[in-house]
Design an enzyme around this catalytic site. Sequence first.
Site, PDB file in Angstrom:
ATOM      1  CG  ASP A  21      -2.053   0.978   1.111  1.00 16.76           C
ATOM      2  OD1 ASP A  21      -2.409   1.363  -0.022  1.00 16.76           O
ATOM      3  OD2 ASP A  21      -2.594   1.386   2.165  1.00 16.76           O
ATOM      4  N   GLY A  22       0.282   2.334  -0.518  1.00 14.79           N
ATOM      5  CA  GLY A  22       0.917   3.649  -0.455  1.00 14.79           C
ATOM      6  C   GLY A  22       1.430   4.183  -1.782  1.00 14.79           C
ATOM      7  CD1 TRP A  26       6.997   6.973  -2.261  1.00 12.17           C
ATOM      8  CD2 TRP A  26       6.537   6.973  -4.460  1.00 12.17           C
ATOM      9  NE1 TRP A  26       8.190   6.964  -2.933  1.00 12.17           N
ATOM     10  CE2 TRP A  26       7.940   6.962  -4.280  1.00 12.17           C
ATOM     11  CE3 TRP A  26       6.019   6.968  -5.761  1.00 12.17           C
ATOM     12  CZ2 TRP A  26       8.830   6.948  -5.365  1.00 12.17           C
ATOM     13  CZ3 TRP A  26       6.910   6.957  -6.826  1.00 12.17           C
ATOM     14  CH2 TRP A  26       8.294   6.950  -6.625  1.00 12.17           C
ATOM     15  CG  HIS A  38      -0.550   2.132  -9.272  1.00  6.92           C
ATOM     16  ND1 HIS A  38      -0.712   1.757  -7.952  1.00  6.92           N
ATOM     17  CD2 HIS A  38      -1.686   2.825  -9.594  1.00  6.92           C
ATOM     18  CE1 HIS A  38      -1.886   2.189  -7.511  1.00  6.92           C
ATOM     19  NE2 HIS A  38      -2.494   2.847  -8.482  1.00  6.92           N
ATOM     20  NE  ARG A  72      -7.779   1.966  -5.349  1.00  9.41           N
ATOM     21  CZ  ARG A  72      -6.550   2.000  -4.881  1.00  9.41           C
ATOM     22  NH1 ARG A  72      -5.544   2.258  -5.704  1.00  9.41           N
ATOM     23  NH2 ARG A  72      -6.310   1.787  -3.611  1.00  9.41           N
ATOM     24  CG  LEU A 132       9.396 -17.168  -3.885  1.00  7.54           C
ATOM     25  CD1 LEU A 132       9.209 -17.149  -2.368  1.00  7.54           C
ATOM     26  CD2 LEU A 132       9.941 -15.812  -4.339  1.00  7.54           C
ATOM     27  CB  SER A 197      -7.614  -3.693   3.242  1.00 13.96           C
ATOM     28  OG  SER A 197      -7.331  -2.457   3.848  1.00 13.96           O
TER      29      SER A 197
HETATM   30  C1  IPE Z   1      -5.415  -2.844  -0.187  1.00 14.63           C
HETATM   31  O1  IPE Z   1      -5.040  -1.513  -0.384  1.00 14.63           O
HETATM   32  C2  IPE Z   1      -5.421  -3.575  -1.487  1.00 14.63           C
HETATM   33  C3  IPE Z   1      -4.129  -3.727  -2.145  1.00 14.63           C
HETATM   34  C4  IPE Z   1      -2.965  -3.394  -1.639  1.00 14.63           C
HETATM   35  C5  IPE Z   1      -4.160  -4.332  -3.443  1.00 14.63           C
HETATM   36  P1  IPE Z   1      -6.132  -0.358  -0.471  1.00 14.63           P
HETATM   37  O2  IPE Z   1      -5.390   0.919  -0.607  1.00 14.63           O
HETATM   38  O3  IPE Z   1      -7.124  -0.663  -1.515  1.00 14.63           O
HETATM   39  O4  IPE Z   1      -6.814  -0.469   0.954  1.00 14.63           O
HETATM   40  P2  IPE Z   1      -7.839   0.489   1.716  1.00 14.63           P
HETATM   41  O5  IPE Z   1      -9.098   0.506   0.914  1.00 14.63           O
HETATM   42  O6  IPE Z   1      -7.231   1.832   1.832  1.00 14.63           O
HETATM   43  O7  IPE Z   1      -8.004  -0.151   3.052  1.00 14.63           O
HETATM   44  C1  IPE Z   2      -1.595   0.182  -3.333  1.00 11.44           C
HETATM   45  O1  IPE Z   2      -1.406   1.554  -3.373  1.00 11.44           O
HETATM   46  C2  IPE Z   2      -1.808  -0.430  -4.685  1.00 11.44           C
HETATM   47  C3  IPE Z   2      -3.184  -0.870  -4.954  1.00 11.44           C
HETATM   48  C4  IPE Z   2      -4.177  -0.847  -4.114  1.00 11.44           C
HETATM   49  C5  IPE Z   2      -3.448  -1.355  -6.300  1.00 11.44           C
HETATM   50  P1  IPE Z   2      -2.633   2.540  -3.390  1.00 11.44           P
HETATM   51  O2  IPE Z   2      -3.023   2.779  -4.790  1.00 11.44           O
HETATM   52  O3  IPE Z   2      -3.717   2.086  -2.492  1.00 11.44           O
HETATM   53  O4  IPE Z   2      -1.938   3.839  -2.785  1.00 11.44           O
HETATM   54  P2  IPE Z   2      -2.565   4.847  -1.721  1.00 11.44           P
HETATM   55  O5  IPE Z   2      -3.028   4.050  -0.548  1.00 11.44           O
HETATM   56  O6  IPE Z   2      -3.690   5.550  -2.410  1.00 11.44           O
HETATM   57  O7  IPE Z   2      -1.431   5.742  -1.379  1.00 11.44           O
HETATM   58 MG    MG Z   3      -4.107   2.342  -0.552  1.00 11.85          MG
END
Ligand code: IPE
Ligand code: IPE
Ligand code: MG
Length: 249
Positions: A21-22, A26, A38, A72, A132, A197
């Site tokens: 996540d993030g 970022w 991404h 999304r 792996l 999540s």
């Molecule tokens: C969880 O991340 C799903 C993945 C990393 C693929 P999200 O960014 O979608 O999670 P929430 O909705 O903020 O909890």
């Molecule tokens: C995780 O990063 C990747 C996916 C969920 C596909 P995010 O896209 O959720 O990034 P943030 O949480 O919005 O920063």
């Molecule tokens: Mg996220």
Amino acid sequence: MSYFEQIDKSHVPTHIAIVMDGNGRWAKAQGKDRIFGHLEGVRSVKAIVKAAAKADVKYLTLYTFSTENFNRPAAEVSALMGMFIDSINKETDELIENGVRGLIIGDMNRLGADVIAKAREFEQRTADGKKLTLVLAFSYSSRWEITNAARLISQDVVAGRIKEEDINEQLFSSYLTTKDIPDPDLLIRTGGEIRISNYLLWQAAYAELYFTDTAWPDFKDEAFYEAIVNFQSRERRFGKTSEQVKADK
Ligand code: IPE
Ligand code: IPE
Ligand code: MG
């Protein structure tokens, strides 16, 4: 001393699961769009797959796209689908060379025919990997998976293939997408949120949880090894007392 050197090679977690996540935050922090995050996230995936193999981790499960992520904006969903296909096209040869077996878990009914075909091709081409197992949770959520397992079990009971009294934890597990995969020992979430999540809710019953503020695009091998070292400092008691655990050793 690096974190890699601090790892006790005699008890590396067998299975590490990650919520990557993030990416979006970022990218935004640098004035870029979410897709840029991404794309950088894919580089972290490559680094962590290599790092996991080097540390002798046997199973690595990456939360790549959740069923909730279909909500999304359409442009982001289609960019992520395209990146999934591109990454498999670019990386499969090297993964095969490195002994990586790939598995995709998730609700295939929600994916396009091109994505499903690529997922199947990836699994087939990498099927002989022994070093792996890389599990990509794609179009995945735990509540979907558990509900689906309940449906499949009830179909088998109705058809007489199993009996109601056969239903136990082991049988239930065998109806999940993760059948034949041991439960995760360590569950890592990057990006600063302290939540699960809808990820591996059944399988992570006794996983050690590790949360870091580091965004996924900045999470590279040493950050991963730091999580393993942290894991190794914990005592897993599985309901027993500390004294019992020490006596069992
Ligand atoms: C969880 O991340 C799903 C993945 C990393 C693929 P999200 O960014 O979608 O999670 P929430 O909705 O903020 O909890
Ligand atoms: C995780 O990063 C990747 C996916 C969920 C596909 P995010 O896209 O959720 O990034 P943030 O949480 O919005 O920063
Ligand atoms: Mg996220």
